[in-house]
Structure formats: C-alpha cells, structure tokens
Design a protein around this motif. Structure first.
Motif, PDB file in Angstrom:
ATOM      1  N   ARG A  94       0.970  -1.107  -0.087  1.00 60.24           N
ATOM      2  CA  ARG A  94      -0.084   0.027  -0.012  1.00 60.24           C
ATOM      3  C   ARG A  94       1.139   0.970   0.032  1.00 60.24           C
ATOM      4  O   ARG A  94       1.956   1.331   0.557  1.00 60.24           O
ATOM      5  N   SER A  95       0.274   2.297  -0.614  1.00 56.18           N
ATOM      6  CA  SER A  95       1.174   3.566  -0.829  1.00 56.18           C
ATOM      7  C   SER A  95       1.449   4.253   0.662  1.00 56.18           C
ATOM      8  O   SER A  95       2.190   5.049   0.592  1.00 56.18           O
ATOM      9  N   ASP A  96       0.765   3.767   1.762  1.00 57.20           N
ATOM     10  CA  ASP A  96       0.732   4.515   3.049  1.00 57.20           C
ATOM     11  C   ASP A  96       1.874   3.832   3.956  1.00 57.20           C
ATOM     12  O   ASP A  96       1.780   4.139   5.008  1.00 57.20           O
ATOM     13  N   PHE A 156      10.575   1.998  -8.260  1.00 56.96           N
ATOM     14  CA  PHE A 156       9.314   2.583  -8.226  1.00 56.96           C
ATOM     15  C   PHE A 156       8.753   3.063  -9.625  1.00 56.96           C
ATOM     16  O   PHE A 156       7.798   3.766  -9.938  1.00 56.96           O
ATOM     17  N   PRO A 420       4.420   1.263  -5.132  1.00 57.40           N
ATOM     18  CA  PRO A 420       3.699   2.360  -5.280  1.00 57.40           C
ATOM     19  C   PRO A 420       4.490   3.419  -4.616  1.00 57.40           C
ATOM     20  O   PRO A 420       5.216   3.477  -3.865  1.00 57.40           O
ATOM     21  N   PRO A 422       5.091   6.524  -2.668  1.00 55.76           N
ATOM     22  CA  PRO A 422       4.717   7.018  -1.298  1.00 55.76           C
ATOM     23  C   PRO A 422       3.522   7.962  -1.233  1.00 55.76           C
ATOM     24  O   PRO A 422       3.606   8.903  -2.084  1.00 55.76           O
ATOM     25  N   ALA A 423       2.628   7.643  -0.414  1.00 60.17           N
ATOM     26  CA  ALA A 423       1.205   8.465  -0.428  1.00 60.17           C
ATOM     27  C   ALA A 423       1.639   9.845   0.141  1.00 60.17           C
ATOM     28  O   ALA A 423       1.232  10.940  -0.401  1.00 60.17           O
ATOM     29  N   GLN A 434       0.390   8.433  -9.318  1.00 60.20           N
ATOM     30  CA  GLN A 434       0.398   7.148  -8.582  1.00 60.20           C
ATOM     31  C   GLN A 434       0.764   5.860  -9.725  1.00 60.20           C
ATOM     32  O   GLN A 434       0.071   6.051 -10.910  1.00 60.20           O
ATOM     33  N   TYR A 438      -2.514   1.172  -7.617  1.00 63.65           N
ATOM     34  CA  TYR A 438      -2.473   1.393  -6.343  1.00 63.65           C
ATOM     35  C   TYR A 438      -3.308   2.477  -5.830  1.00 63.65           C
ATOM     36  O   TYR A 438      -3.208   3.105  -4.955  1.00 63.65           O
ATOM     37  N   ASN A 441      -3.853   7.266  -4.408  1.00 68.86           N
ATOM     38  CA  ASN A 441      -2.562   7.601  -3.620  1.00 68.86           C
ATOM     39  C   ASN A 441      -1.767   6.300  -3.515  1.00 68.86           C
ATOM     40  O   ASN A 441      -1.049   6.348  -2.550  1.00 68.86           O
TER      41      ASN A 441
END
Length: 441
Positions: A94-96, A156, A420, A422-423, A434, A438, A441
């Motif tokens: 996940r991007s977070d 990335f 992803p 990064p958020a 993005q 994903y 965000n």
C-alpha cells in the motif's frame, strides 16, 4: 534571592539548556554532504564524496531495503511476522506503508549528495585539488548518482529526475515524472560520463572506470542491449584484477569484488543484525538452504546458509557488523555475460555455457552440459543466479526483468512489479502520478 529573580534565573537556565541541546542535536557527522558553501577546497570535496558513499552504504543499501527486496524474491523469510512483511510477501503493498517513504527519501538524499558534488567541485580552485583528482571525484559522484537512479527506477518505475542540488522543498515540487526508460537513459548518460573521468585503477570500495563499465553492462541487460553488455563485460574481465577465486569464499577485498560498501565500528553494517543476532529479522527458507547445501548445486557456497544447534538456518553473508556489502561481484559479470551471449542477435550458447561453468567450477559444482538449448541455458542462468546471489537483493529484480515472475512467483499482475509511489510524496506534491494498480494515492 526573591521569587521574581528565582523565576528569571530558572527561565534563563531552561533557555540555555534548550539552546545547548539544540546545538548538540544539530552537530553534523563528518561524512554528511556539505552544502554549496562548504565544498570549497580539496578536503571538503573529498568529504562530500565520502558522504555520498555513506549514503549508498547506510541509506540506499540499508538493512530495510535489502529486507524488502529479499523477501520479495521468495527465498528469504522474515522472522518478525509484521503486517508490513505480510504485505511484501503477498505482493499487496500500500502506498501508505512507511518504509516506502523511507526508501524514496533515501535514494533522493544520496542523489542530492551527488548533485552537490557534480555542481560544486568544478568550481573549486584549491591548488591541492589537481585536475586528475577533481575528475575522479566527479566520476565517483556520477557513478553514485547513476546507481541511485537505477535502483530508484527499478523499485518505483516512473520517478522525477533532479540533476541539480535541491535545497528547499519547493525545488522538488511540480517536476514531471520521467518514465523508467527515460531514467535508465539518464543512468546511461551518467555512467558514460563517469567512464571518461575515472581512473583505470582497481579499488574495491570506490568507483573506478571498471566499476562504471560493469554497472553499464548491468543496465544494458535491462535495456536489452546484449551485444553492448557483452562488450563491456569483456573489457572488465580482460583485467586480471577481476577474476573468480577457488574455493568459493566471501568476496570482500578480493578479485571477486568489483564494488563493495565499506563499514567500520563507527558506521556498522546494519544488515549484520538482520542475519546473525538473537533478534535477527531474516532467515533463508528451507528450499534455498537445501540448494546451497546440495553438493551438486551449492557446493562451497554452503557457507551462505548454515544450521545452528537449534536447527535454525543462519545466513552467512555478513560474519561481522563491519563486513563489506556487495554492489557488483565478478560472478555477476560472468552470469550477466552468459545472459547477453544467449540473447544477442546471433546467440553464443557455447560461450554462455562456459561462463556458467566458470562460476560453477569455482564453487566446486559439476559443470552443466554443453548440449543445452537456448531455453535450457537461460534457465540454467536463472538457477545459478538464485544460488550465487541467494542472500543479496537480486532475485526479485531478476524475475521481474526476465518476465519470469508469473511462472516462479505466481505473480501475474504486472502492476505489482513496481512499488507504489509513497502516499506522503503525492500529498506533498499533487503533480506526482500514482503507479497503476495502487489507486489515487
């Protein structure tokens, strides 16, 4: 002393303490990157380059990054059972997730250190900084920047390219992302420049002309420039300073090391604790342990995975916390050349098999048959890389690059082949797009 004076004295003491604490916390390590006002002579220029290497050793190739890439390759498991580890091994990033921001920031931190050197060193007029040394420092900075952008793009995909130092956040905002192919072209340009600037010496822990050429050969495999890759590797291996040594052992400081990262008691190799301590985070899975300990597969490379008294598998790549980390080894050059020879326009299967067997013979493993066809040779290369680089962050990138991730990892979604953005980076800079798969965000 009256109450008013006591209060005033107390406030002064607190203020003085806070100021002293702030100054203490702001003390910069000796090898951090000097800014534009501090690269002004030979000493500060050399310190800046040391800081860039420290960025590679402690930031880019820190234990967290290796942990993630090793787990992604499927042969190494985490002993932590953290949710983020489950995200990695299930290819459900996940991007977070915080470590993505850490990796992103670390790559760009090292790139910025290199950018300072590239911009400021040519302006230094110190008589003690000869033109030859100035060129060497610049060549090292170009190599470090190239390697950082190469890994950033492998992880990335589409990322921003900065070729000038950034000093404030605003410098980075609104810069359009370049495609992975465009980033690879920038890497190629940096390595070409580095080759012209660096000396033709052999130094294991600093970039030389041969380092830049060897890195360029690795890049050429990603760009499918196979004849060029073979040519570069021929150039490096023609130097007797780069050769395989029998019996197999760790490559640090030997002719099996093309570029390694140095550590010391003051700057320890954090990856050591990932493998060796009672709180270690990583362990070879049974499948790779068994391959390494199979006389017909691993041979002398069995030292990379040993079983302790408790029956646990211990990775043996970093015997101490000052052990060198590896960027390029001579064995990679042989296996890269084998791949290039198979895939170039006019394949050279016998040459490829000879390269594979060179690595196997040095490891006391029986040679593969000289009658293998093209697909069989490619599989032999894949299998040899799996064992040779079992505890190094190679396998994930190898399987993605060669299109073998679906068959080997059962990973059929190509969106998962890159991580992803990064958020937090997208929130800070809404111009960032993005990666597919994903969400926003």
């Amino acid at each position: 002393m009256n109450t008013k004076n006591k209060t005033l004295l107390f406030l002064l003491l607190i203020s003085s303490s806070l100021f002293s604490c702030k100054k203490y916390l702001e003390v910069s390590p000796y090898d951090t990157i000097p800014d534009e006002t501090t690269i002004y002579d030979r000493s500060s220029a050399e310190a800046a380059v040391r800081g860039a290497y420290r960025g590679l050793a402690s930031l880019n190739y820190g234990s967290g990054f290796q942990n993630t890439i090793l787990q992604s390759g499927g042969d190494i498991k985490s002993l932590n059972n953290a949710q983020t580890d489950l995200n990695v091994i299930n290819y459900d990033l996940r991007s977070d997730i915080a470590f993505l921001s850490t990796y992103w920031g670390n790559f760009y931190n090292t790139i910025n250190r290199a950018n300072h050197i590239i911009e400021k060193v040519p302006l230094v007029t110190d008589n003690k900084l000869s033109n030859d040394l100035k060129n060497q420092l610049l060549g090292e900075a170009y190599t470090i920047r190239a390697l950082s952008y190469f890994d950033l793009a492998r992880v990335f995909g589409n990322v921003q390219i900065f070729l000038k130092p950034t000093t404030i956040v605003a410098d980075k905002l609104g810069v359009k992302q370049s495609t992975q192919a465009e980033v690879f072209n920038q890497v190629l340009d940096d390595l070409n420049k580095a080759e012209t600037l660096l000396p033709s010496t052999i130094v294991r822990n600093r970039a030389t002309k041969f380092t830049a050429i060897a890195l360029r050969a690795r890049l050429y495999l990603y760009q499918k420039k196979y004849a060029e890759a073979e040519g570069d590797i021929n150039t490096v291996l023609a130097n007797p300073g780069y050769k395989l040594i029998k019996p197999f052992n760790l490559a640090a400081g030997t002719s099996e090391s093309v570029l390694e990262l140095s550590y010391s008691v003051n700057d320890v190799n954090a990856a050591y604790s990932q493998w060796n301590t009672s709180n270690r985070a990583l362990e070879p899975k049974a499948v790779i342990h068994n391959l390494l300990n199979d006389p017909a597969v691993g041979g002398d490379r069995k030292i990379l995975s040993v079983k302790n008294a408790a029956g646990q598998f211990i990775g043996g790549i970093y015997p101490t916390n000052t052990s060198a980390g590896y960027i390029i080894r001579t064995a990679e050059l042989f296996l890269n050349r084998a791949e290039a020879r198979v895939l170039k326009t006019v394949p050279d299967l016998s040459g490829a098999i000879a390269d594979i067997n060179a690595v196997r013979v040095r490891s006391s493993v029986p040679e593969i048959s000289t009658s293998l066809n093209k697909d069989e040779v490619l599989l032999a290369i894949e299998n040899e890389r799996r064992v040779e680089f079992s505890l190094e962050p190679f396998r994930w990138f190898d399987l993605v690059r060669t299109g073998r991730a679906p068959a080997v990892l059962n990973l059929n979604d190509p969106n998962k082949y890159i991580f992803p953005i990064p958020a937090g980076e997208i929130i800070a800079d809404p111009s960032l797009v993005q990666n597919p798969g994903y969400g926003r965000n």
